[in-house]
Design an enzyme around this catalytic site. Structure first.
Site, short mmCIF file in Angstrom:
data_model
loop_
_atom_site.label_atom_id
_atom_site.label_comp_id
_atom_site.label_asym_id
_atom_site.label_seq_id
_atom_site.Cartn_x
_atom_site.Cartn_y
_atom_site.Cartn_z
CG ASP A 41 56.53 39.17 61.99
OD1 ASP A 41 55.75 38.58 62.76
OD2 ASP A 41 57.71 39.44 62.26
CG HIS A 231 37.36 30.88 40.31
ND1 HIS A 231 36.60 30.39 41.34
CD2 HIS A 231 36.55 31.75 39.67
CE1 HIS A 231 35.40 30.94 41.33
NE2 HIS A 231 35.34 31.76 40.32
CG ASP A 248 37.28 38.16 34.98
OD1 ASP A 248 37.14 39.35 35.33
OD2 ASP A 248 36.48 37.25 35.28
CG ASP A 259 33.89 41.48 37.21
OD1 ASP A 259 34.85 41.01 36.56
OD2 ASP A 259 33.02 40.77 37.75
CG HIS A 341 30.37 31.42 34.35
ND1 HIS A 341 29.79 32.52 33.79
CD2 HIS A 341 31.39 31.06 33.52
CE1 HIS A 341 30.43 32.83 32.67
NE2 HIS A 341 31.39 31.96 32.47
CG HIS A 345 28.58 39.12 39.55
ND1 HIS A 345 29.20 40.28 39.93
CD2 HIS A 345 29.44 38.52 38.69
CE1 HIS A 345 30.39 40.38 39.35
NE2 HIS A 345 30.56 39.32 38.56
CG HIS A 352 31.12 37.82 42.97
ND1 HIS A 352 31.60 36.54 43.10
CD2 HIS A 352 31.40 38.18 41.69
CE1 HIS A 352 32.16 36.16 41.97
NE2 HIS A 352 32.05 37.13 41.09
CD GLU A 375 30.61 37.41 35.00
OE1 GLU A 375 31.66 36.78 34.87
OE2 GLU A 375 30.32 38.09 36.00
CE1 TYR A 379 35.33 30.52 30.24
CE2 TYR A 379 33.08 29.72 30.49
CZ TYR A 379 34.02 30.73 30.62
OH TYR A 379 33.63 31.95 31.10
NE ARG A 399 34.68 35.41 32.68
CZ ARG A 399 35.59 34.52 33.01
NH1 ARG A 399 35.44 33.23 32.63
NH2 ARG A 399 36.67 34.84 33.70
CD GLU A 401 32.78 40.08 34.26
OE1 GLU A 401 33.94 39.62 34.19
OE2 GLU A 401 32.08 40.06 35.30
N1 GLY Z 1 35.87 38.46 38.12
C1 GLY Z 1 34.93 37.73 38.84
C2 GLY Z 1 33.70 37.54 38.07
O1 GLY Z 1 33.68 37.81 36.89
O2 GLY Z 1 32.69 37.18 38.58
MN MN Z 2 31.99 39.11 37.04
MN MN Z 3 35.03 39.09 35.92
#
Ligand code: GLY
Ligand code: MN
Ligand code: MN
Length: 431
Positions: A41, A231, A248, A259, A341, A345, A352, A375, A379, A399, A401
């Site tokens: 539920d 992720h 992040d 972000d 990556h 974006h 995104h 970003e 790694y 990273r 960003e």
């Molecule tokens: N937090 C998702 C990205 O950095 O794309």
């Molecule tokens: Mn991002």
């Molecule tokens: Mn991010």
């Protein structure tokens, strides 16, 4: 109780602009995002459809937005959950059709109970449909049954509009960026050797909630090797003395996302190898931000980031190859083993965001009013069996960003109040 994020004129302007690009014999249909069950539920918190929010500001569950050209005017209608005392006792107050018409930028409001018969009537007056499919099986089935009608996805028209932020949107995104910057600062201050990842997550997300906000995507808080999982969201491990943590985390205000990623040593002091990698990523990030100029291609951002990263990996002895091999023919060379990556974006109502530049999409030229992330990251998971690198870099993940607004006078870093130089970070962590 729900309210509009912006003055009604903002939405009317968007509707006018959008409708001017639609054929006059079409019926526009944008259903809501379906709700999702977490278990039995229990539902996941509802998040409204970004296209619907963009055009009407409506963010209550289950609505269907339609528009059609009638007697020389575009008429916008919303089908919404009807007033119902029993349902409201259980689930919360509903806005109702009367208030919806008087306070939202729509011409008509109907009960969702009348959706299918009303749509059948609307379909008699049009020759085609602009529909976002796969959101409502009820609507999709109706349209599929109407065999003579052609269906077009209107998203690409809306995406081209959404990629340029208005002054009101930019202001909202500044607030979102500011809130997320503050949250990162609080997490840096709260850090100590042996802290659990979830404690930092709690500092950040607790702050978002305390300001009436919420995360715009599940926070990533990865200590040591966990930071090398792009992720990672388990956020349940102790972060040891000497380890970096990669955070992040961003929030959402009226649907507009921030972000941010920052990386810091939980004990407040970078080791030499950590400094080397951090400096390299920061240099790549600054070069990429500098490339965020009107008229530059989307690809130029990736080129700026990858040039610095590839050169740096060679200089640090991590890659033992030529610069050409490090970069590769299609920017897919050896550097990709450690920077897997994209360089950024678009950002907006979706983290995104729409507008292109994802995956194989070449993306548009950069123009004033676009907001995007920058970003780069590197790694070096100790668990990686597919690559070799000097042991001293093992368990390092960095990273950095930021959220960037493109303007006539160059890039504006919306997240500029989030510390990112080595010195700033060492001064703030644990203090
Ligand atoms: N937090 C998702 C990205 O950095 O794309
Ligand atoms: Mn991002
Ligand atoms: Mn991010």
């Amino acid at each position: 109780m729900a309210k509009l994020a912006f003055p009604i004129s903002e939405y009317i302007q968007r509707q006018r602009n959008f409708y001017s690009k639609l054929p006059k014999d079409t019926l526009l249909i944008i259903p809501a995002n379906p709700s999702a069950i977490r278990s039995n539920d229990v539902h996941y918190p509802y998040r409204a459809n970004s296209y619907q929010m963009y055009l009407s500001g409506w963010n209550s569950e289950g609505a269907v937005l339609t528009a059609q050209y009638i007697d020389g005017n575009w008429m916008t209608s919303l089908f919404i959950q009807p007033k119902d005392v029993t349902m409201e006792i259980w689930e919360g107050r509903r806005i109702g059709t009367e208030r919806a018409v008087s306070e939202w930028p729509i011409d008509e409001a109907y009960s969702l109970n009348d959706l299918i018969p009303k749509l059948e009537g609307f379909l008699e007056d049009c020759k085609q449909v602009h529909l976002i499919q796969n959101l409502s099986s009820e609507v999709d089935n109706l349209i599929n049954r109407t065999l003579t009608i052609s269906t077009t996805d209107p998203s690409s028209i809306l995406d081209e509009m959404r990629v340029y932020k208005s002054n009101l949107e930019i202001n909202m995104m500044k607030q979102s960026a500011e809130l997320a910057s503050n949250a990162h600062v609080l997490a840096m201050q709260a850090s100590y050797s042996g802290i659990n990842e979830f404690e930092l997550q709690a500092v950040i997300e607790g702050y978002f909630i305390s300001k009436g906000s919420q995360w715009s995507y599940p926070s990533i808080v990865g200590g040591g090797d966990n930071g090398t999982i792009l992720h990672y969201t388990q956020n349940n491990c102790l972060i040891e003395d000497g380890d970096l943590v990669l955070v992040d985390a961003g929030c959402e205000i009226e649907g507009y996302a921030s972000d941010i990623t920052r990386t810091w040593p939980v004990n407040g002091k970078f080791t030499e190898p950590q400094k080397e990698i951090y400096d390299l990523v920061l240099n790549a990030q600054e070069a990429t931000i500098a490339a965020c100029q009107i008229g530059n291609s989307w690809e130029s951002m990736h080129e700026a980031a990858s040039d610095v990263i590839a050169r740096g990996l060679i200089d640090l002895g991590i890659l033992n190859c030529s610069f050409e091999e490090a970069i590769g023919k299609n920017r897919d060379g050896e550097f990709r083993k450690f920077f897997m990556h994209g360089a950024g974006h678009f950002l907006g109502l979706d983290v995104h965001d729409v507008g292109g530049g994802r995956g194989t999409d070449p993306g548009p030229e950069l123009q004033a009013g676009m907001v995007l992330t920058v970003e780069p990251g590197l790694y070096f998971g100790s668990w990686r069996s597919d690559v070799t690198f000097p042991q001293k870099y093992s368990k390092i993940a960095v990273r950095i960003e930021d959220d960037i607004l493109i303007t006539k006078t160059g890039p504006v870093v919306l997240t500029k109040n989030c510390p990112k130089t080595l010195e700033e970070i060492e001064n703030i962590v644990g203090n």
